[in-house]
Design a protein around this motif. Sequence first.
Motif, PDB file in Angstrom:
ATOM      1  N   MET A   1       0.840  -1.191   0.000  1.00 42.76           N
ATOM      2  CA  MET A   1       0.000   0.000   0.000  1.00 42.76           C
ATOM      3  C   MET A   1       0.876   1.242   0.000  1.00 42.76           C
ATOM      4  N   SER A   2       0.399   2.307  -0.611  1.00 38.53           N
ATOM      5  CA  SER A   2       1.120   3.563  -0.592  1.00 38.53           C
ATOM      6  C   SER A   2       0.652   4.414   0.579  1.00 38.53           C
ATOM      7  N   ALA A   3       1.560   5.250   1.086  1.00 38.78           N
ATOM      8  CA  ALA A   3       1.222   6.098   2.222  1.00 38.78           C
ATOM      9  C   ALA A   3       0.203   7.137   1.804  1.00 38.78           C
ATOM     10  N   PRO A   4      -0.721   7.508   2.680  1.00 32.31           N
ATOM     11  CA  PRO A   4      -1.736   8.494   2.334  1.00 32.31           C
ATOM     12  C   PRO A   4      -1.124   9.869   2.150  1.00 32.31           C
ATOM     13  N   SER A   5      -1.723  10.667   1.260  1.00 32.92           N
ATOM     14  CA  SER A   5      -1.237  12.023   1.044  1.00 32.92           C
ATOM     15  C   SER A   5      -1.636  12.937   2.190  1.00 32.92           C
ATOM     16  N   ASP A   6      -2.689  12.577   2.916  1.00 33.48           N
ATOM     17  CA  ASP A   6      -3.132  13.356   4.072  1.00 33.48           C
ATOM     18  C   ASP A   6      -3.602  12.365   5.139  1.00 33.48           C
ATOM     19  N   PRO A   7      -2.784  12.167   6.184  1.00 38.70           N
ATOM     20  CA  PRO A   7      -3.139  11.141   7.183  1.00 38.70           C
ATOM     21  C   PRO A   7      -4.315  11.514   8.064  1.00 38.70           C
ATOM     22  N   PHE A  87       3.329  11.989  12.566  1.00 43.90           N
ATOM     23  CA  PHE A  87       2.824  11.038  11.581  1.00 43.90           C
ATOM     24  C   PHE A  87       3.993  10.419  10.815  1.00 43.90           C
ATOM     25  N   PHE A  88       3.906   9.100  10.592  1.00 43.64           N
ATOM     26  CA  PHE A  88       4.939   8.387   9.853  1.00 43.64           C
ATOM     27  C   PHE A  88       4.268   7.558   8.765  1.00 43.64           C
ATOM     28  N   SER A  89       4.769   7.695   7.545  1.00 46.31           N
ATOM     29  CA  SER A  89       4.235   6.896   6.440  1.00 46.31           C
ATOM     30  C   SER A  89       5.015   5.595   6.346  1.00 46.31           C
ATOM     31  N   SER A  96       8.916   6.436   7.144  1.00 47.78           N
ATOM     32  CA  SER A  96       9.439   7.788   6.964  1.00 47.78           C
ATOM     33  C   SER A  96       8.572   8.792   7.712  1.00 47.78           C
ATOM     34  N   TYR A  97       9.223   9.826   8.200  1.00 43.80           N
ATOM     35  CA  TYR A  97       8.484  10.888   8.878  1.00 43.80           C
ATOM     36  C   TYR A  97       7.654  11.664   7.864  1.00 43.80           C
ATOM     37  N   PHE A  98       6.390  11.949   8.231  1.00 42.47           N
ATOM     38  CA  PHE A  98       5.486  12.669   7.340  1.00 42.47           C
ATOM     39  C   PHE A  98       5.204  14.085   7.827  1.00 42.47           C
TER      40      PHE A  98
END
Length: 725
Positions: A1-7, A87-89, A96-98
């Motif tokens: 899955m890809s990390a969300p653009s807005d968590p 938040f971390f993706s 990674s830090y978001f």
Amino acid sequence: MSAPSDPTLGTSASPPGVVVLGHPLREEDVRPDGRVLEQRPEAGGPRQEVQWQLTRGRYGSAGQDCRIELRVDVDGARPQHRVSADFFSVSGSTTSYFGSVIVHLPAVTVTAEEVVIEGTGNFTFTAGAPVVRVSIPRRTALQPQADATVRFSAASGEPGAAYTCAFVSPYFRSVLLEQDSVTGTVPFVSYDTGALPQPPGSRARELTVVRAYAEAGIELQMSGVSDVIDTAGSGADLLWDDAELHNAMVRHFSAHHNVPQWKVWMLVASAHTGGYRGIMFDYGDACQRQGAAVFYNAVKGDGPQALRAQLRTYVHEIGHAFNLLHSWQKHLAVPPQPLGPNGGLADLSWMNYVQNYRPVSGAGGEAAYWAAFPFQFTDSELVHLRHGHYRDVIMGANPFGTGGAEIAPELFDEPVEDRSGLALGLRATKEAFAFGEPVVVELKLCTTDLRGRSTHGHLHPDTDFTHIAITQPSGRTVLYRPMLRHCVDETAMIRLDGENPAIYRSAYIGHGSDGHYFQQPGEYRVRAQYLASDGSRVVSPVCVIRVRYPVTQDDQQVAELLLGEESGKLLSLLGSDSPCLASGNDALREVIERYGEHPLAVYARMAQGINAEREFKDLTADKELKIRQPDTKESIQQLTMVADASAKGAGVDNITLNMVMRRLARAQARQGDLEQATGTIDRMVHTFEAKHLRPSVLDQIRQQAERAKAVLAAEAGERPAERKR
């Protein structure tokens, strides 16, 4: 899955306040240990004492594409009434830090079943659902901590993402502290705060550095290994300078990955060449704030006064690693933070200087500080430590001062009224600098009061009492931030009057922790601000500095070599043997060997010559102390050429020339030629006499020359002449 653009994606906030069982929670209902007195509706009887788990600490979520670390701070000791999260993706096996969020002063509702915290967050990114709601079921002290649920929503009430976070720790952050020491030093252990008088209401307790941070809600975990670095047989002078400290830190941390991480290294060294108590010396690379040092000779002792001072010094320097500025500097952070009372000098904080303490009323100074200091950080510092954005706090991320160097020019505006009795002067050491030439300014502090004034003598910008703002040709105003800062935690008072009208310092401001500040030709406007011992902020007039365009191809080539990042660090450090600066040393040698006749070659010669004159300590990654002995022949060759060119007006400024000629004399004495060394000191005096300096300045130079000759003679009598190289 890809990390969300807005968590935050997947109620308007209640008014601030706390409600228990539908009734306001009175201050007397809450005990210091977290117990709450409640009226049980079903009993209708007397109020009963119930001990609940604190709504406080760190929680963490799991997740396939995004996870958060939540910090809840509405209960317990010195609550700051904040909720924050990072938040971390998550992508595959990497995280990674978001971004981060802080909710300041949220509404808190407490019922029999849960604690609910609501408010609008301040995000480091544009959040589609900025309203934050945290709910935590209540548990008694005998029950395990409950999970926290975090829900995000839009201002319209449309729901966003939700996360379930398990309780992790009662501490808001956890940091690994690795502490090494050199032979002959005794690292600090603990201090009993009741051993000396302390403020009324401040409880006596045994404080270690770890416990001091635990009281702030920060867990310092001591690493399992604390090495003692052997200096036996090394011939070391046991004095550490900035270049050696920088090299020790870089060499050590190369084994621990020079990346953002919750780790900090403390070196307990013998002494600094400047006599300082401590230093957080990691300012000059992309991963700052990872290394600090305390100098045992300046704080040693086993009496209560000495132990108290050691505790403050250790906590203070580690505080810098967390990106805490001195109490009087917070307005220079990015973004600026409000100063405490009396311009920050009234702060009862680990981050103030004891001799600087100036309460709003009453006497200040060291005795007043200790009489009032409860051994803690201020509330604003606690907010930073517990809830500051991830990259602003974690070691190795954002630079010291947070974020960047750009500041508001009005911070250096002249005061509306100035009764300090002091005047600050700032001038460029040249009418115009060549492109790539190290920019050096001269600072002058004098009195405007015929009766004279007393203040401290820490005029150099490396000491954090003088700040310099640079307005670049683009119009951007930046703060000069030295590559290494020195915590000059001593009074060092001076008297400015008719007999001693002024003090002078020269400062290389061309390069600092943000790199080179004069990277393009044009006109720069520079202004300085000095913080006097009484808290007065004395501002200099604007100084215009001009950087010329290169004329020849050699001008361009030499400028490119000197404007390299590693070359700038070597000029700041006055040379170094550090392997991480090898390409910078190659560039300086190329300037000397290929462009030795160019006017700017004197700066490369100065850095190489001063570095050759000293012994160099190399603390390797294996924590083995190696000593490179002085190369007097190389030093004499390079520094002689610097002195000759500068005496003719084609080299360094006068204050730097003074230092160069004294270092040259020391190299000559170390080579066994004391007569030549004293002759160099005499020539230094004659050189400045020929420049027709002010009589008071010449008197100071003559006195300095006599002291230098006495020291050289004493050193020559203590050791045999070194073999010429």
